[in-house]
Design a protein around this motif. Structure first.
Motif, mmCIF file in Angstrom:
data_model
loop_
_atom_site.group_PDB
_atom_site.id
_atom_site.type_symbol
_atom_site.label_atom_id
_atom_site.label_comp_id
_atom_site.label_asym_id
_atom_site.label_seq_id
_atom_site.Cartn_x
_atom_site.Cartn_y
_atom_site.Cartn_z
ATOM 1 N N ARG A 1 -0.924 -0.650 15.589
ATOM 2 C CA ARG A 1 -0.279 -0.280 16.852
ATOM 3 C C ARG A 1 1.069 0.387 16.582
ATOM 4 O O ARG A 1 1.430 1.373 17.238
ATOM 5 C CB ARG A 1 -0.109 -1.521 17.715
ATOM 6 N N ASP A 2 1.821 -0.135 15.617
ATOM 7 C CA ASP A 2 3.121 0.439 15.288
ATOM 8 C C ASP A 2 2.964 1.885 14.827
ATOM 9 O O ASP A 2 3.719 2.779 15.245
ATOM 10 C CB ASP A 2 3.781 -0.409 14.197
ATOM 11 N N VAL B 1 -5.793 11.826 22.446
ATOM 12 C CA VAL B 1 -5.404 10.431 22.627
ATOM 13 C C VAL B 1 -5.166 9.819 21.255
ATOM 14 O O VAL B 1 -6.047 9.853 20.395
ATOM 15 C CB VAL B 1 -6.475 9.628 23.393
ATOM 16 N N VAL B 2 -3.971 9.291 21.038
ATOM 17 C CA VAL B 2 -3.662 8.538 19.830
ATOM 18 C C VAL B 2 -4.015 7.083 20.108
ATOM 19 O O VAL B 2 -3.544 6.493 21.081
ATOM 20 C CB VAL B 2 -2.180 8.667 19.447
ATOM 21 N N VAL C 1 3.083 7.940 15.701
ATOM 22 C CA VAL C 1 2.335 9.199 15.698
ATOM 23 C C VAL C 1 2.335 9.819 17.097
ATOM 24 O O VAL C 1 2.536 11.029 17.253
ATOM 25 C CB VAL C 1 0.896 8.971 15.203
ATOM 26 N N TYR C 2 2.154 8.991 18.120
ATOM 27 C CA TYR C 2 2.146 9.485 19.497
ATOM 28 C C TYR C 2 3.471 10.153 19.853
ATOM 29 O O TYR C 2 3.505 11.282 20.372
ATOM 30 C CB TYR C 2 1.849 8.332 20.455
ATOM 31 N N ARG C 3 4.571 9.467 19.570
ATOM 32 C CA ARG C 3 5.883 10.021 19.927
ATOM 33 C C ARG C 3 6.147 11.338 19.202
ATOM 34 O O ARG C 3 6.597 12.324 19.799
ATOM 35 C CB ARG C 3 6.988 9.016 19.595
ATOM 36 N N SER C 4 5.859 11.361 17.914
ATOM 37 C CA SER C 4 6.152 12.560 17.125
ATOM 38 C C SER C 4 5.224 13.712 17.476
ATOM 39 O O SER C 4 5.662 14.867 17.563
ATOM 40 C CB SER C 4 6.053 12.230 15.633
ATOM 41 N N LEU C 5 3.939 13.428 17.668
ATOM 42 C CA LEU C 5 2.996 14.491 18.011
ATOM 43 C C LEU C 5 3.330 15.090 19.368
ATOM 44 O O LEU C 5 3.255 16.316 19.568
ATOM 45 C CB LEU C 5 1.568 13.945 18.002
ATOM 46 N N LYS C 6 3.714 14.243 20.313
ATOM 47 C CA LYS C 6 4.079 14.748 21.639
ATOM 48 C C LYS C 6 5.321 15.635 21.561
ATOM 49 O O LYS C 6 5.411 16.682 22.223
ATOM 50 C CB LYS C 6 4.307 13.573 22.589
ATOM 51 N N ILE D 1 -1.244 14.568 26.035
ATOM 52 C CA ILE D 1 -1.304 13.646 24.902
ATOM 53 C C ILE D 1 -1.035 12.245 25.424
ATOM 54 O O ILE D 1 -0.046 12.005 26.128
ATOM 55 C CB ILE D 1 -0.284 14.032 23.815
ATOM 56 N N PHE D 2 -1.933 11.302 25.086
ATOM 57 C CA PHE D 2 -1.839 9.940 25.596
ATOM 58 C C PHE D 2 -1.825 8.939 24.435
ATOM 59 O O PHE D 2 -2.187 9.263 23.302
ATOM 60 C CB PHE D 2 -3.031 9.615 26.509
#
Length: 707
Positions: free
Chosen positions: A270-271, A321-322, A276-281, A293-294
């Protein structure tokens, strides 16, 4: 459509409405077996291959032709979301049939459940925990609802087969059948079953009923591309050094892999998914993309997850979706163009499951595996490179050989035995020793536990006031047991996974999958850290370096690596080739790894002793490590499971191997001192006598005898 003429009219209408051209092989085979033979069935076929319809079409046809006197079919799922998804699909199929389907889990209102209790009919969909709660809280409704139960359908069967939760499900089915005096047929569904013998044994669970296996062919090809990105050590504070540039290149590559495609990006924690979500967005915005991006994991709200799953199903929306493993199993999400896996997955089974989320409707499955070699994690260079080698090994085994890890359920589930004993005693009537042995110990999951061990457990529980015994030898729940058995989370036997960040001097140095206590020793990347402070809620813990050589507990937070995967990794390093799935940029890294590590096997001398490379899988590695830690004249300096153990000793290689051979042939309970270790892994293990926990750990977590 050879079976079409035999089907009820509403199923024929459903087939016409959905424009089916033909039935798939597994659907025809399942229909023939289900209608012509009184047996249990295991249906094993790839994702999106029609398994659900293969199971439900003959079941529904049977219930429509010969309506039962209550619930006719019970559908068991590991996920509430999968129940909700299947409810929609079944509702459409059954809309003109008169056969009702009812969802039953924690988010379903009590009014719906009460109606089913008073007027049981059709098909009921449950999680194991919902079935456990119904059995424990309302056995009279169990008798009334399931008196004429014909079928039990177990979806995502592989998710149950090697866990306490799966053993709990078998206990629940046994108790349900005894209460309702029914003998339903069982139908198991799975996309990743390699060992058909284990699957047959599990679903029959000692019942005297034949099991038929129906295997389907994969409906599409599988394309895998593996690459590796190297992150140098942390650079200058101005953010312009080589590490910063490497991280930026990684996320730009991730953007290119996903932009213009409908994708799921799987992360192993989860961490990691959050990062990855924050950086990819952020990178997506910088590149001017308007793609949605979700983030999807267990702590995202159910309503948000439902909205994300709806976005995935909408083919008009270009989404990425990450996700953690929450999207790994069979919720209908439409056709993904590509799956991206960050780092090697935790085994061949999740690799196949995740890859199977792409390639719907006859298209090839596509997966890109992006391995990271992070030199800032203070790992030996060899260990950092193993991420890519493991990805190659898993891909070769899964894609080329169709192999995945066989289930390894616990042989001595004492914690579950206590749980089921308390469940049995919850109504307050009590039971004798003989009744508990007859109704609880006789269940399939406890077949390896002796009467003597059970009585030892019961006496311990009486001594600790979990149970109490009257003068006439009736066993009841005691005052301590009431706190356990009447807790709102009692019906779950699995521990909720909660990651805790371990911090030193303000810097996150890693995570553990449990909330540590003050003074605990945790191992992160082979180094020991002592916990000095735990924040409220357990999300972060402050640690300081420690000279200890072992953690407080002996169980890691990463699933075991199978011996066969390790053997393939060793082969990849020692042989040429094995670059079929690698990108051009990653092939030199494989050649370099082969040159550097191809001969790392067995004992390699150091200034203070030896480094030992086993290549035999996590369980054997753990066994040898514990042997060394219990060996006079040997000090384990550090280890990186399941690759290398570094020891300080004056003993020769021959002396050490002779000692290991001697210990292999001895009684492990005698030669292993596990007194300083925390052996609790299951939710109820802390209530079990220490000698039984030791026996269970040796049986279920170690590999004795070198085999």
């Amino acid at each position: 459509m050879s079976i079409f003429h035999e089907l009820p009219p509403f199923i024929k209408e459903y087939i016409h409405r959905n424009r089916w051209d033909s039935f798939r092989d597994i659907q025809e085979a399942a229909y023939d077996v289900a209608t012509e033979d009184d047996c249990d069935i295991v249906i094993s076929s790839g994702t999106s291959s029609g398994k659900t319809e293969a199971a439900f079409i003959p079941v529904i046809a049977s219930l429509w032709t010969d309506p039962p006197k209550g619930v006719g079919a019970l559908y068991i799922s590991p996920l509430k979301a999968l129940i909700n998804d299947q409810y929609g699909r079944l509702s459409e199929l059954l809309s003109e049939s008169g056969v009702e389907v009812t969802g039953w889990h924690g988010d379903i209102g009590s009014d719906i459940k009460d109606r089913m209790k008073h007027d049981p009919k059709g098909i009921v969909q449950m999680t194991p925990e919902s079935l456990q709660a119904l059995i424990g809280n309302d056995p009279d409704s169990v008798r009334r609802m399931f008196v004429d139960l014909r079928f039990v359908i177990i979806d995502e069967m592989h998710a149950f087969m090697d866990s306490d939760r799966g053993l709990q499900l078998l206990c629940c089915l046994d108790r349900m059948e005894r209460l309702a005096q029914c003998i339903p047929r069982r139908i198991g569904l799975s996309a990743t079953l390699y060992d058909s013998g284990s699957a047959k044994e599990w679903i029959s669970a000692g019942r005297d009923r034949k099991v038929s296996l129906i295997s389907g062919k994969d409906v599409s090809g599988r394309n895998v591309a593996i690459t590796c990105v190297r992150f140098p050590p942390s650079d200058s504070l101005d953010g312009k050094g080589p590490r910063t540039s490497a991280v930026a290149r990684f996320y730009k590559m991730l953007f290119r892999l996903t932009d213009g495609h409908r994708c799921i990006v799987f992360a192993n924690s989860r961490d990691n998914a959050e990062k990855v979500y924050r950086s990819l967005k952020k990178v997506s915005g910088m590149m001017g993309s308007d793609k949605e991006i979700f983030l999807h994991h267990g702590r995202v709200s159910p309503e948000m997850r439902k909205n994300i799953e709806g976005a995935l199903r909408s083919e008009s929306r270009m989404v990425t979706v990450v996700s953690t493993s929450t999207l790994e199993m069979g919720i209908d999400i439409g056709g993904m163009d590509r799956i991206v896996q960050i780092d090697s997955p935790h085994g061949c089974s999740p690799l196949l499951q995740r890859m199977g989320r792409s390639g719907r409707r006859g298209n090839d499955q596509n997966m890109a595996i992006v391995c990271r070699e992070d030199e800032d994690r203070h790992l030996p260079h060899m260990i950092g490179r193993m991420n890519m080698i493991k990805a190659i090994a898993e891909t070769e085994l899964a894609v080329e050989e169709g192999w995945c890890e066989p289930p390894e359920p616990g042989r001595l589930p004492y914690g579950l035995l206590l749980h089921q004993t308390l469940e049995y005693l919850r109504p307050g009537i009590g039971a004798t020793w003989t009744e508990l042995e007859r109704d609880i110990l006789s269940q399939y999951p406890f077949r390896n536990i002796s009467r003597g061990e059970y009585r030892h457990l019961l006496r311990h529980c009486i001594d600790t006031r979990i149970l109490t015994m009257t003068e006439d030898k009736i066993i009841l729940i005691g005052p301590e047991g009431e706190r356990i058995a009447f807790n709102k989370d009692f019906h779950t036997v699995f521990r909720a996974v909660s990651e805790t960040e371990i911090v030193h001097l303000g810097e996150v140095i890693g995570t553990v999958d449990h909330v540590p206590e003050m003074g605990d020793i945790v191992m992160i990347d082979g180094s020991a850290w002592r916990i000095v402070q735990v924040e409220s809620g357990g999300r972060r813990a402050e640690a300081e370096p420690s000279n200890e050589t072992r953690a407080t507990g002996v169980r890691g937070n990463v699933p075991d690596m199978h011996r066969k995967v390790m053997e393939r990794m060793r082969l990849i390093l020692s042989e040429g080739g094995h670059d079929t799935y690698l990108s051009e940029s990653a092939r030199p890294l494989l050649e370099e790894a082969s040159a550097l590590y191809g001969n790392l096997n067995g004992f390699k001398g150091t200034e203070s002793g030896w480094k030992i490379y086993l290549w035999e899988g996590s369980r054997r590695f753990r066994t040898v490590r514990l042997m060394l830690e219990n060996m006079d004249g040997v000090k384990v300096l550090r280890y990186f499971e399941p690759y290398v153990i570094e020891i300080a000793t004056d003993m020769s290689e021959r002396s050490i191997t002779d000692r290991i051979s001697y210990m292999d042939e001895a009684d492990p309970e005698r030669v292993l001192d596990l007194g300083r270790y925390d052996l609790c892994s299951g939710k109820y293990d802390r209530f079990i006598p220490r000698d039984l926990l030791k026996r269970a750990y040796i049986s279920d977590s170690l590999e004795w005898g070198g085999s």
